[in-house]
Every structure is written in C-alpha cells, then in structure tokens.
Design a protein around this motif. Sequence first.
Motif, mmCIF file in Angstrom:
data_model
loop_
_atom_site.group_PDB
_atom_site.id
_atom_site.type_symbol
_atom_site.label_atom_id
_atom_site.label_comp_id
_atom_site.label_asym_id
_atom_site.label_seq_id
_atom_site.Cartn_x
_atom_site.Cartn_y
_atom_site.Cartn_z
ATOM 1 N N HIS A 169 0.833 -1.206 0.000
ATOM 2 C CA HIS A 169 0.000 0.000 0.000
ATOM 3 C C HIS A 169 0.864 1.251 0.000
ATOM 4 C CE1 HIS A 169 -3.721 -2.220 1.824
ATOM 5 N NE2 HIS A 169 -3.394 -2.648 0.612
ATOM 6 N N LEU A 170 1.948 1.233 0.781
ATOM 7 C CA LEU A 170 2.842 2.385 0.824
ATOM 8 C C LEU A 170 3.478 2.617 -0.544
ATOM 9 C CD1 LEU A 170 4.630 1.820 4.259
ATOM 10 C CD2 LEU A 170 2.918 3.547 3.703
ATOM 11 N N ALA A 171 3.855 1.520 -1.207
ATOM 12 C CA ALA A 171 4.478 1.644 -2.533
ATOM 13 C C ALA A 171 3.489 2.227 -3.540
ATOM 14 C CB ALA A 171 4.988 0.278 -2.997
ATOM 15 N N GLN A 172 2.238 1.835 -3.459
ATOM 16 C CA GLN A 172 1.239 2.359 -4.383
ATOM 17 C C GLN A 172 0.988 3.853 -4.120
ATOM 18 O OE1 GLN A 172 -1.921 -0.442 -3.535
ATOM 19 N NE2 GLN A 172 -1.591 -1.516 -5.484
ATOM 20 N N LEU A 173 0.856 4.225 -2.834
ATOM 21 C CA LEU A 173 0.577 5.618 -2.513
ATOM 22 C C LEU A 173 1.773 6.511 -2.806
ATOM 23 C CD1 LEU A 173 -1.455 7.628 -1.341
ATOM 24 C CD2 LEU A 173 -0.535 7.151 0.928
ATOM 25 N N ARG A 174 2.969 5.979 -2.677
ATOM 26 C CA ARG A 174 4.177 6.792 -2.885
ATOM 27 C C ARG A 174 4.241 7.313 -4.327
ATOM 28 N NH1 ARG A 174 9.824 6.745 -3.404
ATOM 29 N NH2 ARG A 174 10.915 7.649 -1.590
ATOM 30 N N LYS A 175 3.618 6.633 -5.244
ATOM 31 C CA LYS A 175 3.624 7.082 -6.635
ATOM 32 C C LYS A 175 2.884 8.402 -6.807
ATOM 33 C CE LYS A 175 3.617 2.280 -8.296
ATOM 34 N NZ LYS A 175 2.862 1.271 -9.090
ATOM 35 N N TYR A 176 1.979 8.730 -5.858
ATOM 36 C CA TYR A 176 1.150 9.931 -6.006
ATOM 37 C C TYR A 176 1.686 11.108 -5.189
ATOM 38 C CZ TYR A 176 -2.202 6.722 -8.076
ATOM 39 O OH TYR A 176 -2.817 5.791 -8.884
ATOM 40 N N ILE A 177 2.845 10.923 -4.531
ATOM 41 C CA ILE A 177 3.423 11.990 -3.728
ATOM 42 C C ILE A 177 4.207 12.937 -4.625
ATOM 43 C CG2 ILE A 177 4.949 12.520 -1.798
ATOM 44 C CD1 ILE A 177 2.425 11.093 -0.994
ATOM 45 N N THR A 220 -11.250 7.797 -6.893
ATOM 46 C CA THR A 220 -11.026 6.416 -7.346
ATOM 47 C C THR A 220 -9.717 6.276 -8.105
ATOM 48 O OG1 THR A 220 -12.352 6.967 -9.294
ATOM 49 C CG2 THR A 220 -13.467 5.842 -7.473
ATOM 50 N N ASP A 221 -9.030 7.402 -8.373
ATOM 51 C CA ASP A 221 -7.703 7.302 -8.974
ATOM 52 C C ASP A 221 -6.725 6.612 -8.027
ATOM 53 O OD1 ASP A 221 -8.597 8.564 -11.220
ATOM 54 O OD2 ASP A 221 -7.986 10.563 -10.540
ATOM 55 N N LEU A 222 -7.040 6.640 -6.749
ATOM 56 C CA LEU A 222 -6.175 5.983 -5.772
ATOM 57 C C LEU A 222 -6.505 4.496 -5.747
ATOM 58 C CD1 LEU A 222 -4.020 6.796 -3.627
ATOM 59 C CD2 LEU A 222 -5.851 6.763 -1.939
ATOM 60 N N PRO A 223 -5.518 3.625 -5.914
ATOM 61 C CA PRO A 223 -5.820 2.189 -6.031
ATOM 62 C C PRO A 223 -6.174 1.520 -4.713
ATOM 63 C CG PRO A 223 -3.455 2.567 -6.130
ATOM 64 C CD PRO A 223 -4.099 3.926 -6.131
ATOM 65 N N ILE A 224 -6.017 2.207 -3.608
ATOM 66 C CA ILE A 224 -6.345 1.608 -2.308
ATOM 67 C C ILE A 224 -7.389 2.474 -1.612
ATOM 68 C CG2 ILE A 224 -4.144 0.425 -1.961
ATOM 69 C CD1 ILE A 224 -3.203 2.787 -0.312
ATOM 70 N N TRP A 225 -8.193 1.812 -0.791
ATOM 71 C CA TRP A 225 -9.232 2.507 -0.043
ATOM 72 C C TRP A 225 -8.781 2.677 1.406
ATOM 73 C CZ3 TRP A 225 -14.586 3.654 -1.328
ATOM 74 C CH2 TRP A 225 -14.873 3.495 -2.683
#
Length: 329
Positions: A169-177, A220-225
């Motif tokens: 999850h951290l790896a997925q969110l880090r792409k949007y930072i 919904t652009d974020l892949p995790i809820w």
Amino acid sequence: MDTAGERERSRTPYLLLGIVLGIWGLSWALLATFVDKPEDRGLFGDMFGAVNALFSGLALAGVVYAIFLQRQELQLQREELELTRAELRRSAEAQENSEKALVSQAKALADTARANTMTLMPTTMCSFTVMHISNGGLYPILNIANVGNVPAFDFEIYIACVFSSKKEHLAQLRKYIRPGFVSDFDKVRFTEDGFYGIRDQVHYPMVPPRRQRSLSVVSTDLPIWPVGIHTLVQFRDVQGHNYSQVYYFEHTLQDETHVFRLVELNPPTPLAHSRIHVESSDNGVQLRNGESALEFASHFQEILQSSISCVCLNSSIVGGEDWGDWQEI
C-alpha cells in the motif's frame, strides 16, 4: 444645660423632707402648748396608736402592691420577650423561605437558559455514502447537514483518512506523492496499530438551517481505499459558543459494496469548549485549545500525529472537494 423640669424634679425630695420635718416639729410645739402634764402627753400619744398601726399596715400594703406591680412588669417583659422571639423565628423562617425561593428561581433561570441555548443551537450531522459516477468510478461522499432551525457559523471540518502501513500500500501511494514531499512522506511515523493518515481541512463561514452539502473525500484514482475516516466537526452558535464532535467511519465491504459505517461518535452530543486548532510541532500535527486535553478526540489526535497533508499529493486524490451547493433538506 438643665431645663426647668429637671430643676423642679431635683427639688422634690428636699420639699417632701421639709414638710415631714415641719409636721413633726409642729406636733411637738402643739403638745408643749396645749398639754402641760407629762402623763397627759402620754395618754394623748396613745390615742394615735391605731393611726400608727393604720399607717404601718398601709406601708406594708404599699410594699406588697409594689411587689405585685413589679411582678406584673416582669410578666409583661417576659411576654414581650416571647413575642420578640416569635417574631425573630418568623423572620428566620421567612428568610429561609426567601432563600429557597431564590434557589428555585435560580434553578428555573438556569433551566430556561439551557432550553434557550438548545433552541439557539444548530443540529449538525455527518454521514458517508459511496457515489457511482458516469465513468464507472466510486467516490466516498461526506454528507454535511444542519437539520436545526438556526444556522451554524464558522463551520470547520478536519478529515483524516486512515490507511494501512502495508508495504504494498505504501508503494502504491508513494507514486502519487509530489517530488518535493517524498521525504516528508517517508518520515511519517505509524501508529502503534500500524496505520497512518492523510488529512485535509474544510471551512464554511455559515451552514444554513435545514440545508445539506456533499464533499468527495477519496478519489477512485487511488488504487487503495482507506480503512476508516476520522472527521472532527466544530461550529459556533448564534451566541458565539463553540461546539465539536468527532466521527469515525469504518470502511467495510458488504456484498462487494463499499460502505462507510459510523462506529464512533464522541461525545454523543456536541461538546462546548474553546475553539480547536490544528498545530504542527516536533511530535507531528496536534489538536490544541485553551482548556482541556481533548480526551474525546484522542483517537483522532493519534492519527493526526501520524499523518501528512493532502497537499503532498500530486492530484486531488484525498481531500475535501465540494460537490454542488447547499441543498434544502
């Protein structure tokens, strides 16, 4: 200076003494003039024995009468004292009743003030729904409503979306930072349960009565809820009193449908206290006000200390975004 009456009263004893001595001297002169023989004088004096007895009896009667008058005077004094005591008791009872009436009046005024406060207090509510949009996406929508009959002023919402600290999850969110905030994201300290938050703040000068509005919170652009969403709401009434509540909505899947269910509302009714502010410190972001430790918002405080601002994201992935205007309920 002595008055004439006082001088007259001061001469009265001397006048009476002079009269008595004059009568006594006159009796000796008369006896010496009209009664020559001593034995006749003795017989003449014996004639007044009954008179002496009369005057002695009258003197005794006078003494007894004086005692009787004194007794009556004492009885009147006792009766007057009893009346005075009774009057004092009545005064004390009246004072006590007056104090009880004042206490009852103060209580009634306090009840009236509380009733007026409740009448002047807005009634706000928050809820979450998941909205389907035309491109097939899903948006968690925060619904804000004032179901009361008076407006809420200086209305402020602090939102903290809670995410799991799992590596994927951290790896997925880090792409949007955003590039300038990657180091801030890497420094985030997780909670003891292994969570972190992304926070935002929304402010409205006024929420009209009987109106509602919607905010999109997570794109919904974020892949995790998020696993849950904390929401702190605070507002002022028409008298300027500040109130606040903390909501916690838990994200679950029911029949493959995303649902945000309210699992905590603390306190159950809005709490009156000074205004809450979010401040940054060495220990992270914290809630502050001038009165208390804000124990009712302890869980929200914990996730704030382990959160980053939504401005760190390169798009409106997480954060309050208005959907429409105020709508009548």
